[in-house]
Motif scaffolding. Structure first.
Motif, mmCIF file in Angstrom:
data_model
loop_
_atom_site.group_PDB
_atom_site.id
_atom_site.type_symbol
_atom_site.label_atom_id
_atom_site.label_comp_id
_atom_site.label_asym_id
_atom_site.label_seq_id
_atom_site.Cartn_x
_atom_site.Cartn_y
_atom_site.Cartn_z
ATOM 1 N N PHE A 7 0.813 -1.220 0.000
ATOM 2 C CA PHE A 7 0.000 0.000 0.000
ATOM 3 C C PHE A 7 0.846 1.270 0.000
ATOM 4 O O PHE A 7 0.311 2.377 -0.008
ATOM 5 C CB PHE A 7 -0.926 0.017 1.222
ATOM 6 C CG PHE A 7 -1.848 -1.169 1.285
ATOM 7 C CD1 PHE A 7 -2.962 -1.244 0.468
ATOM 8 C CD2 PHE A 7 -1.571 -2.216 2.144
ATOM 9 C CE1 PHE A 7 -3.802 -2.336 0.509
ATOM 10 C CE2 PHE A 7 -2.406 -3.323 2.199
ATOM 11 C CZ PHE A 7 -3.523 -3.390 1.381
ATOM 12 N N ASP A 8 2.166 1.143 0.002
ATOM 13 C CA ASP A 8 3.078 2.277 0.187
ATOM 14 C C ASP A 8 3.329 3.060 -1.118
ATOM 15 O O ASP A 8 4.458 3.198 -1.578
ATOM 16 C CB ASP A 8 4.387 1.773 0.790
ATOM 17 C CG ASP A 8 5.242 2.895 1.347
ATOM 18 O OD1 ASP A 8 4.798 4.063 1.313
ATOM 19 O OD2 ASP A 8 6.353 2.595 1.815
ATOM 20 N N ILE A 9 2.268 3.599 -1.664
ATOM 21 C CA ILE A 9 2.362 4.401 -2.889
ATOM 22 C C ILE A 9 3.140 5.688 -2.624
ATOM 23 O O ILE A 9 3.866 6.173 -3.485
ATOM 24 C CB ILE A 9 0.943 4.703 -3.432
ATOM 25 C CG1 ILE A 9 0.262 3.391 -3.831
ATOM 26 C CG2 ILE A 9 0.997 5.676 -4.601
ATOM 27 C CD1 ILE A 9 -1.209 3.517 -4.097
ATOM 28 N N GLU A 10 3.024 6.205 -1.421
ATOM 29 C CA GLU A 10 3.710 7.450 -1.059
ATOM 30 C C GLU A 10 5.227 7.329 -1.249
ATOM 31 O O GLU A 10 5.872 8.264 -1.743
ATOM 32 C CB GLU A 10 3.380 7.808 0.390
ATOM 33 C CG GLU A 10 3.905 9.156 0.816
ATOM 34 C CD GLU A 10 3.477 9.503 2.228
ATOM 35 O OE1 GLU A 10 4.355 9.947 2.986
ATOM 36 O OE2 GLU A 10 2.287 9.340 2.567
ATOM 37 N N GLU A 11 5.797 6.189 -0.894
ATOM 38 C CA GLU A 11 7.248 6.004 -1.053
ATOM 39 C C GLU A 11 7.640 6.017 -2.525
ATOM 40 O O GLU A 11 8.672 6.573 -2.896
ATOM 41 C CB GLU A 11 7.708 4.704 -0.393
ATOM 42 C CG GLU A 11 9.209 4.544 -0.364
ATOM 43 C CD GLU A 11 9.910 5.623 0.455
ATOM 44 O OE1 GLU A 11 10.965 6.096 -0.005
ATOM 45 O OE2 GLU A 11 9.414 5.998 1.533
ATOM 46 N N VAL A 12 6.806 5.424 -3.373
ATOM 47 C CA VAL A 12 7.085 5.431 -4.813
ATOM 48 C C VAL A 12 7.038 6.860 -5.332
ATOM 49 O O VAL A 12 7.886 7.274 -6.127
ATOM 50 C CB VAL A 12 6.096 4.529 -5.582
ATOM 51 C CG1 VAL A 12 6.377 4.579 -7.077
ATOM 52 C CG2 VAL A 12 6.170 3.099 -5.070
ATOM 53 N N GLU A 13 6.082 7.624 -4.881
ATOM 54 C CA GLU A 13 5.975 9.020 -5.298
ATOM 55 C C GLU A 13 7.189 9.821 -4.831
ATOM 56 O O GLU A 13 7.673 10.699 -5.545
ATOM 57 C CB GLU A 13 4.674 9.642 -4.781
ATOM 58 C CG GLU A 13 3.415 9.011 -5.365
ATOM 59 C CD GLU A 13 3.412 8.965 -6.884
ATOM 60 O OE1 GLU A 13 3.764 9.970 -7.533
ATOM 61 O OE2 GLU A 13 3.062 7.899 -7.431
ATOM 62 N N THR A 14 7.706 9.519 -3.668
ATOM 63 C CA THR A 14 8.917 10.174 -3.174
ATOM 64 C C THR A 14 10.096 9.871 -4.093
ATOM 65 O O THR A 14 10.913 10.752 -4.381
ATOM 66 C CB THR A 14 9.234 9.703 -1.732
ATOM 67 O OG1 THR A 14 8.139 10.047 -0.889
ATOM 68 C CG2 THR A 14 10.501 10.337 -1.199
ATOM 69 N N ASN A 38 -2.175 -6.602 -8.820
ATOM 70 C CA ASN A 38 -3.330 -6.313 -7.988
ATOM 71 C C ASN A 38 -2.939 -5.534 -6.732
ATOM 72 O O ASN A 38 -3.802 -5.002 -6.048
ATOM 73 C CB ASN A 38 -4.047 -7.611 -7.596
ATOM 74 C CG ASN A 38 -4.651 -8.277 -8.811
ATOM 75 O OD1 ASN A 38 -5.329 -7.639 -9.603
ATOM 76 N ND2 ASN A 38 -4.385 -9.554 -8.980
ATOM 77 N N TRP A 39 -1.642 -5.494 -6.430
ATOM 78 C CA TRP A 39 -1.194 -4.708 -5.292
ATOM 79 C C TRP A 39 -1.372 -3.231 -5.617
ATOM 80 O O TRP A 39 -1.040 -2.776 -6.720
ATOM 81 C CB TRP A 39 0.273 -4.978 -4.994
ATOM 82 C CG TRP A 39 0.564 -6.354 -4.493
ATOM 83 C CD1 TRP A 39 -0.309 -7.217 -3.882
ATOM 84 C CD2 TRP A 39 1.808 -7.035 -4.560
ATOM 85 N NE1 TRP A 39 0.330 -8.390 -3.569
ATOM 86 C CE2 TRP A 39 1.635 -8.305 -3.973
ATOM 87 C CE3 TRP A 39 3.059 -6.705 -5.051
ATOM 88 C CZ2 TRP A 39 2.661 -9.229 -3.870
ATOM 89 C CZ3 TRP A 39 4.083 -7.620 -4.943
ATOM 90 C CH2 TRP A 39 3.883 -8.862 -4.354
ATOM 91 N N PRO A 40 -1.891 -2.445 -4.693
ATOM 92 C CA PRO A 40 -2.110 -1.016 -4.959
ATOM 93 C C PRO A 40 -0.851 -0.274 -5.411
ATOM 94 O O PRO A 40 -0.932 0.635 -6.231
ATOM 95 C CB PRO A 40 -2.617 -0.478 -3.618
ATOM 96 C CG PRO A 40 -3.267 -1.667 -2.971
ATOM 97 C CD PRO A 40 -2.420 -2.848 -3.385
ATOM 98 N N VAL A 41 0.311 -0.647 -4.914
ATOM 99 C CA VAL A 41 1.557 0.049 -5.241
ATOM 100 C C VAL A 41 2.051 -0.278 -6.654
ATOM 101 O O VAL A 41 2.838 0.471 -7.222
ATOM 102 C CB VAL A 41 2.635 -0.278 -4.174
ATOM 103 C CG1 VAL A 41 3.173 -1.696 -4.342
ATOM 104 C CG2 VAL A 41 3.742 0.736 -4.185
#
Length: 122
Positions: A7-14, A38-41
Motif C-alpha cells: 500500500f506504500d504508494i507514497e514512497e514510490v511518489e517520493t 493487484n497490489w495497490p503500489v
C-alpha cells in the motif's frame, strides 16, 4: 527507500523526485513490486520503472528468461509494449522464445508474447 508494503504508494511518489543516481540502484527491488499487479503500489511502480527504460531492459530480460509465469505475464502486459523501440530490440529474442511456445508457458502468456511482438514495429 522502496515501498514498505503493498500500500506504500507514497514512497514510490517520493522516489519520483529523487535523482536518477539514487533510484537506479533500487530498480531491481522495485521490479519485484510488479509481480502482482493487484497490489495497490504496483501501478505507481510501473510508471516509475518506465522512466528508466534503458536501465530496466536487462531486468525485464532476466524476468523473461525465468519461469515465474505471473511476473512474465505482467512484464509482457505492463512494460514491454510501453518501452521505446531500442529496448524492445534487446528483448526481442526472449519474447520470441516465449511467443513460439518453446518455453512451456501457458497459452495466455504465449498470446501476450505474440501481441507484444506486434508492438515491436517501429
Amino acid at each position: 527507500m522502496t515501498p514498505k508494503n503493498k500500500f506504500d504508494i507514497e514512497e514510490v511518489e517520493t522516489l519520483r523526485n529523487k535523482p536518477a543516481n539514487e533510484v537506479v540502484p533500487l530498480l531491481p527491488e522495485l521490479m519485484t513490486w510488479m509481480q502482482d499487479m493487484n497490489w495497490p503500489v504496483a501501478k505507481s511502480v510501473v510508471e516509475l520503472l518506465l522512466t528508466y527504460p534503458t536501465e530496466i531492459t536487462p531486468l525485464i530480460d532476466e524476468v523473461l528468461a525465468g519461469d515465474d509465469d505471473m511476473w512474465v505475464y505482467w512484464c509482457l502486459v505492463e512494460l514491454v509494449p510501453k518501452l521505446p523501440f531500442y529496448s524492445k530490440l534487446v528483448l526481442a529474442e526472449a519474447v520470441e522464445q516465449i511467443a513460439s511456445g518453446q518455453r512451456g508457458f501457458d497459452e495466455d502468456v504465449i498470446e501476450l508474447a505474440q501481441e507484444a511482438l506486434r508492438s515491436f514495429e517501429p
